[in-house]
Design an enzyme around this catalytic site. Structure first.
Site, PDB file in Angstrom:
ATOM      1  N   LEU A   1      37.452  -4.364  71.368  1.00 11.40           N
ATOM      2  CA  LEU A   1      37.712  -3.590  72.586  1.00 11.40           C
ATOM      3  C   LEU A   1      38.601  -4.338  73.577  1.00 11.40           C
ATOM      4  O   LEU A   1      38.522  -5.561  73.705  1.00 11.40           O
ATOM      5  CB  LEU A   1      36.383  -3.232  73.254  1.00 11.40           C
ATOM      6  CG  LEU A   1      35.419  -2.417  72.378  1.00 11.40           C
ATOM      7  CD1 LEU A   1      34.145  -2.091  73.152  1.00 11.40           C
ATOM      8  CD2 LEU A   1      36.060  -1.150  71.846  1.00 11.40           C
TER       9      LEU A   1
ATOM     10  N   HIS B   1      40.443   0.625  75.879  1.00  7.60           N
ATOM     11  CA  HIS B   1      39.177   1.291  75.535  1.00  7.60           C
ATOM     12  C   HIS B   1      38.293   1.439  76.779  1.00  7.60           C
ATOM     13  O   HIS B   1      37.652   2.470  76.981  1.00  7.60           O
ATOM     14  CB  HIS B   1      38.391   0.463  74.503  1.00  7.60           C
ATOM     15  CG  HIS B   1      39.077   0.304  73.183  1.00  7.60           C
ATOM     16  ND1 HIS B   1      39.569  -0.904  72.746  1.00  7.60           N
ATOM     17  CD2 HIS B   1      39.336   1.203  72.209  1.00  7.60           C
ATOM     18  CE1 HIS B   1      40.106  -0.743  71.546  1.00  7.60           C
ATOM     19  NE2 HIS B   1      39.984   0.512  71.200  1.00  7.60           N
TER      20      HIS B   1
ATOM     21  N   GLY C   1      42.971   7.843  73.796  1.00  5.01           N
ATOM     22  CA  GLY C   1      44.089   7.285  74.558  1.00  5.01           C
ATOM     23  C   GLY C   1      45.401   7.975  74.191  1.00  5.01           C
ATOM     24  O   GLY C   1      45.640   8.308  73.028  1.00  5.01           O
TER      25      GLY C   1
END
Ligand code: PAF
Length: 281
Positions: A33, A37, A147
């Site tokens: 991550l 994120h 995203g």
């Protein structure tokens, strides 16, 4: 924060939370991550009562086995970051939990998965669709967050959601960038200091291209972008496309579509990077 490994335990916990009238936001990840994120987690935390994050490195979306094996895995620090970010539920299934038997499904996304990433990574989006549909079945969230850096993935997941009739709102979240403009990605860690500098040219050049949009024909602009990026000794552009955001088909004239997106993929040394920018204001 509850860390769960089985679909059964997840369903039990989520049934209880939904029974209390709580809304569920879902952020699927493959771990390793970073701030990108965590910005998705943040979006969910602002809209949903409960945020569920999954961490699963999905073998079916990798074209090469070695790429899958080398994918970074940092479970301990990922869990620490998620706890600090206020996530309530983390789902970390093993491979046998998600693929108890081989998943032979194929998906029809028309043109959407034939171009750009789909062209250079055949089968990739089938693998993404397999795991995302399994995760959606397991979590059944009210909203799911993706995203915009993986813009093509976002468009395909919207299509998957429509095809499978999922009652899930798909939310696209803006790209998070380093101060030098480089889009944040777990792959950036593999860049040397010099490569990072060169990688920052990707966003600089595509943002500059947006400024030039009215002055050049699309073909001329595309040629300029590729030539400008390939001036960097470590960079090798795979594609630069200006596409209609809805259909992902190439736009040949500026008036062909209003909602246009410029998407680029390039190798910087051994690292393949992607980025994109919207071409409307
Ligand atoms: O974007 C990713 O990290 C992955 O493609 C996803 C959506 C978690 C599916 O494995």
């Amino acid at each position: 924060m509850d860390v769960l490994q089985t679909k059964e335990s997840l369903a039990k916990e989520l049934t209880q939370l939904k029974g209390q009238g709580r809304t569920i936001g879902f952020v699927p990840t493959m771990g390793a991550l970073h701030r990108g994120h965590l910005s998705l987690v943040d979006c969910s935390r602002r809209q949903d009562d409960v945020t569920v994050v999954s961490i699963f490195v999905n073998p079916t979306q990798f074209n090469r086995r070695d790429d899958f094996e080398q994918y970074p895995r940092n479970l301990t620090s990922d869990l620490k970051d998620l706890e600090e970010a206020g996530v309530q539920v983390v789902f970390i299934p093993g491979e046998a939990e998600m693929y108890p038997e081989p998943d032979h499904r194929t998906f029809d996304f028309g043109q959407l998965d034939k171009v750009m990433e789909g062209h250079y990574r055949p089968g990739h989006f089938d693998g993404v669709a397999k795991i995302v549909s399994k995760l959606f079945d397991a979590v059944q969230p009210h909203r799911a967050y993706f995203g915009e850096k993986d813009f093509q993935q976002l468009v395909i997941i919207r299509d998957l959601t429509r095809q499978m009739d999922y009652d899930i709102e798909i939310i696209g979240c803006p790209i998070v960038r380093e101060p030098n403009g480089l889009a944040i990605s777990s792959r950036n860690k593999r860049l040397s200091a010099e490569q990072r500098k060169q990688a920052a040219q990707l966003s600089r050049v595509i943002f500059q291209a947006r400024q030039y949009a009215d002055r050049y024909a699309i073909d001329q602009l595309k040629a300029w972008v590729v030539a400008e990026l390939n001036k960097n000794s470590e960079m090798d552009v795979e594609y630069f496309e200006v596409v209609d955001e809805a259909t992902l088909t190439s736009v040949n004239a500026w008036s062909d579509a209003y909602y246009k997106r410029a998407c680029v993929a390039a190798w910087v040394g051994q690292v393949r990077l992607i980025d994109n920018v919207k071409f409307y204001f």
